[in-house]
Each structure stands twice: as C-alpha cells, then as structure tokens.
Design a protein around this motif. Structure first.
Motif, PDB file in Angstrom:
ATOM      1  N   MET A  99       3.398  -1.402 -21.895  1.00  0.00           N
ATOM      2  CA  MET A  99       2.554  -0.249 -21.575  1.00  0.00           C
ATOM      3  C   MET A  99       2.109  -0.305 -20.116  1.00  0.00           C
ATOM      4  N   SER A 100       1.762  -1.489 -19.644  1.00  0.00           N
ATOM      5  CA  SER A 100       1.350  -1.661 -18.241  1.00  0.00           C
ATOM      6  C   SER A 100       2.497  -1.310 -17.308  1.00  0.00           C
ATOM      7  N   TYR A 101       3.698  -1.732 -17.688  1.00  0.00           N
ATOM      8  CA  TYR A 101       4.895  -1.428 -16.889  1.00  0.00           C
ATOM      9  C   TYR A 101       5.046   0.070 -16.682  1.00  0.00           C
ATOM     10  N   LEU A 102       4.940   0.828 -17.762  1.00  0.00           N
ATOM     11  CA  LEU A 102       5.133   2.273 -17.680  1.00  0.00           C
ATOM     12  C   LEU A 102       4.065   2.944 -16.832  1.00  0.00           C
ATOM     13  N   VAL A 103       2.823   2.484 -16.959  1.00  0.00           N
ATOM     14  CA  VAL A 103       1.726   3.065 -16.171  1.00  0.00           C
ATOM     15  C   VAL A 103       1.934   2.797 -14.680  1.00  0.00           C
ATOM     16  N   ILE A 104       2.266   1.556 -14.340  1.00  0.00           N
ATOM     17  CA  ILE A 104       2.472   1.182 -12.935  1.00  0.00           C
ATOM     18  C   ILE A 104       3.676   1.913 -12.356  1.00  0.00           C
ATOM     19  N   GLU A 105       4.761   1.987 -13.133  1.00  0.00           N
ATOM     20  CA  GLU A 105       5.954   2.675 -12.661  1.00  0.00           C
ATOM     21  C   GLU A 105       5.675   4.150 -12.423  1.00  0.00           C
ATOM     22  N   LYS A 106       4.890   4.748 -13.292  1.00  0.00           N
ATOM     23  CA  LYS A 106       4.555   6.164 -13.133  1.00  0.00           C
ATOM     24  C   LYS A 106       3.724   6.383 -11.869  1.00  0.00           C
ATOM     25  N   LEU A 107       2.781   5.485 -11.591  1.00  0.00           N
ATOM     26  CA  LEU A 107       1.986   5.585 -10.368  1.00  0.00           C
ATOM     27  C   LEU A 107       2.882   5.497  -9.131  1.00  0.00           C
ATOM     28  N   GLY A 108       3.839   4.574  -9.165  1.00  0.00           N
ATOM     29  CA  GLY A 108       4.772   4.433  -8.056  1.00  0.00           C
ATOM     30  C   GLY A 108       5.619   5.674  -7.871  1.00  0.00           C
ATOM     31  N   TRP A 109       6.041   6.265  -8.986  1.00  0.00           N
ATOM     32  CA  TRP A 109       6.858   7.486  -8.936  1.00  0.00           C
ATOM     33  C   TRP A 109       6.056   8.640  -8.350  1.00  0.00           C
ATOM     34  N   LEU A 110       4.807   8.785  -8.763  1.00  0.00           N
ATOM     35  CA  LEU A 110       3.942   9.844  -8.237  1.00  0.00           C
ATOM     36  C   LEU A 110       3.673   9.642  -6.749  1.00  0.00           C
ATOM     37  N   ALA A 111       3.492   8.376  -6.344  1.00  0.00           N
ATOM     38  CA  ALA A 111       3.252   8.067  -4.935  1.00  0.00           C
ATOM     39  C   ALA A 111       4.479   8.382  -4.087  1.00  0.00           C
ATOM     40  N   GLU A 112       5.663   8.149  -4.655  1.00  0.00           N
ATOM     41  CA  GLU A 112       6.906   8.415  -3.923  1.00  0.00           C
ATOM     42  C   GLU A 112       7.022   9.877  -3.521  1.00  0.00           C
ATOM     43  N   TYR A 113       6.517  10.755  -4.362  1.00  0.00           N
ATOM     44  CA  TYR A 113       6.609  12.195  -4.088  1.00  0.00           C
ATOM     45  C   TYR A 113       5.300  12.760  -3.540  1.00  0.00           C
ATOM     46  N   GLY A 114       4.392  11.859  -3.119  1.00  0.00           N
ATOM     47  CA  GLY A 114       3.164  12.281  -2.471  1.00  0.00           C
ATOM     48  C   GLY A 114       2.164  12.973  -3.365  1.00  0.00           C
ATOM     49  N   LEU A 115       2.262  12.724  -4.670  1.00  0.00           N
ATOM     50  CA  LEU A 115       1.365  13.390  -5.612  1.00  0.00           C
ATOM     51  C   LEU A 115       0.072  12.614  -5.828  1.00  0.00           C
ATOM     52  N   VAL A 116       0.050  11.346  -5.434  1.00  0.00           N
ATOM     53  CA  VAL A 116      -1.180  10.547  -5.445  1.00  0.00           C
ATOM     54  C   VAL A 116      -1.254   9.802  -4.125  1.00  0.00           C
ATOM     55  N   SER A 117      -2.463   9.500  -3.702  1.00  0.00           N
ATOM     56  CA  SER A 117      -2.652   8.785  -2.439  1.00  0.00           C
ATOM     57  C   SER A 117      -3.310   7.429  -2.701  1.00  0.00           C
ATOM     58  N   GLY A 118      -3.192   6.546  -1.732  1.00  0.00           N
ATOM     59  CA  GLY A 118      -3.806   5.236  -1.851  1.00  0.00           C
ATOM     60  C   GLY A 118      -3.068   4.264  -2.749  1.00  0.00           C
ATOM     61  N   VAL A 119      -1.836   4.602  -3.101  1.00  0.00           N
ATOM     62  CA  VAL A 119      -1.031   3.734  -3.966  1.00  0.00           C
ATOM     63  C   VAL A 119       0.097   3.119  -3.145  1.00  0.00           C
ATOM     64  N   ASP A 120       0.180   1.807  -3.141  1.00  0.00           N
ATOM     65  CA  ASP A 120       1.221   1.082  -2.410  1.00  0.00           C
ATOM     66  C   ASP A 120       2.470   1.013  -3.281  1.00  0.00           C
ATOM     67  N   ARG A 121       3.511   1.746  -2.906  1.00  0.00           N
ATOM     68  CA  ARG A 121       4.751   1.789  -3.693  1.00  0.00           C
ATOM     69  C   ARG A 121       5.413   0.423  -3.779  1.00  0.00           C
ATOM     70  N   THR A 122       5.328  -0.341  -2.685  1.00  0.00           N
ATOM     71  CA  THR A 122       5.949  -1.670  -2.688  1.00  0.00           C
ATOM     72  C   THR A 122       5.280  -2.580  -3.711  1.00  0.00           C
ATOM     73  N   LYS A 123       3.941  -2.547  -3.756  1.00  0.00           N
ATOM     74  CA  LYS A 123       3.214  -3.359  -4.727  1.00  0.00           C
ATOM     75  C   LYS A 123       3.515  -2.906  -6.155  1.00  0.00           C
ATOM     76  N   CYS A 124       3.649  -1.584  -6.319  1.00  0.00           N
ATOM     77  CA  CYS A 124       3.997  -1.062  -7.647  1.00  0.00           C
ATOM     78  C   CYS A 124       5.360  -1.591  -8.091  1.00  0.00           C
ATOM     79  N   GLY A 125       6.301  -1.611  -7.142  1.00  0.00           N
ATOM     80  CA  GLY A 125       7.634  -2.126  -7.454  1.00  0.00           C
ATOM     81  C   GLY A 125       7.607  -3.594  -7.836  1.00  0.00           C
TER      82      GLY A 125
END
Length: 233
Positions: A99-125
C-alpha cells in the motif's frame, strides 16, 4: 496454425489485468535486453524508448491498484486464516508495504506532471524501489515456508503408501513445483529490485542494460508461465 484451445487460453490471459501486465512487462524487458546486446546504436535507442514507454504504461495502470489492494488487505485483516503467527505477521507487513508503494508511486507520478509541488521525484523513486525490494523479500520468505510445509505433507503421504492418496499427492507435487518456480521468480525480482536502488547497497545501480533486461525477461516469462500453470493446480 494455433489451435482453438491455445487461442482461447491466450485470450483468457489478455482479458485480465494481471495477464496484460505480465505481457507488457515481458515485452518491456525483452526490448531492454536486445537494446543492451545490439551494437546498432540507432536500434538501441529505439528499443530503449519502447521499453521506457511500456514501463510508463505499467506505471499508469498501477494508479488504479489502490482500491483492489485495499479490499484484499482488509479481507486478509490480521491474517487469522494463516496457520501460524509468523505467516500472519509477514502477510500483514507485506500488505502494508505494498500500500505504501502505491501511495509513494502515485505521488511521484503526480509530481512528474506538475500536479503536486514539494515532492522530490528522485526520493519517491528510491522509496518505491525500497518498498518493492522489501515486499518481494518478505513474499519470498512466505513462499519458502509454504514450500517447506508442502514438502512435509508430500513426505507424510508417501510414507502412508496408500493408493487413495495418489490424486492428492499429485496435486501437492504440482503445487510444490509451482512454489519452487515462484521462489526462482522472486529471487530474480530481488536481483532486479536491488539494482534499482542508489549506489552503495550490494549491486545497486551496477547492472548493465542487458543484465537488467535478462533478469526482468526471465522473471516475466516465469510469471506468464505461472498464469497458465495455476489453472491446473
């Protein structure tokens, strides 16, 4: 010519989310394997682009996995149906990590397309890779314990040497083979998962393109085989 039965089996796999995901995964890592082996730079570039897009497709499809996983986790609960506390603890922990994996991956995906701010995509990966590794490792432990239990049941039946247990014995032997293949597949996934982590942990970030492709392809092919084999268990 492909027989009608074979065609039906292929379609039954492609009609399911899990089946399509396994096929896409196989194509993704096969493309990466060939890209890593070819000396043609143009072909390598094209195949890596194909692999990247197929990987992105799987990521997009996983955005819908939250609710089904939540449902199965709630149904599993605290693992009361497991035959011992260790298996129950492993099961609950694995569900939590997934469940944690899916939540973190979704945050990274949203950050990739600029839909959320303040999220480090590298850390999410990095975190998703760590979750994947932990989940696969715990699943391997559970599978090994289940394999051990299956083998004990097989030995008990063999020692009885009674004809009426032959059918059940054959089913257990088929289950044992399935579990052994699962152990091999999960071991390959561990090799792959470690390679996706930043440098400094075992062989992380040190595998070559063709090595990642080979490990991923073998794991994917075994996964496809198991989809068909599971029907006969």
């Amino acid at each position: 010519m492909i027989s009608s039965k074979t065609m039906d089996e292929i379609c039954s796999v492609l009609d399911t989310y899990k089946g399509r995901d396994k096929v896409i995964r196989t194509l993704c890592y096969t493309a990466r394997l060939v890209a890593g082996l070819t000396s043609d730079k143009d072909l390598e570039s094209k195949l890596m682009a194909v692999s990247k897009h197929l990987s992105a497709t799987r990521t997009t499809l996983r955005l819908m996995d939250d609710i089904p996983l939540l449902k199965s986790s709630l149904q599993y609960g605290l693992g009361k149906e497991e035959n011992n506390a260790v298996m129950a603890t492993l099961g609950v922990t694995t569900n939590t990590i997934d469940m944690s994996y899916l939540v973190i991956e979704k945050l990274g995906w949203l950050a990739e397309y600029g839909l959320v701010s303040g999220v480090d995509r590298t850390k999410c990966g990095t975190l998703t890779s760590a979750c994947w590794l932990a989940s696969v490792y715990l699943t391997l432990i559970r599978t090994i314990r289940s394999l051990y239990q299956t083998r004990r049941m097989i030995e008990d039946l063999k020692s009885q040497n009674e004809p009426q247990t032959n059918v059940f014995l054959q089913k257990l032997q088929a289950k044992e083979k399935f579990q052994m293949i699962t152990c091999v597949r999960l071991s390959l996934d561990i090799v792959h998962a470690v390679s996706t982590l930043p440098k400094g942990f075992l062989w992380s970030s040190s595998l070559k393109t063709w090595q990642v492709g080979l490990v991923g392809t073998l794991s994917s092919v075994l996964g496809l085989y198991q989809i068909f084999a599971k029907k006969n268990l």
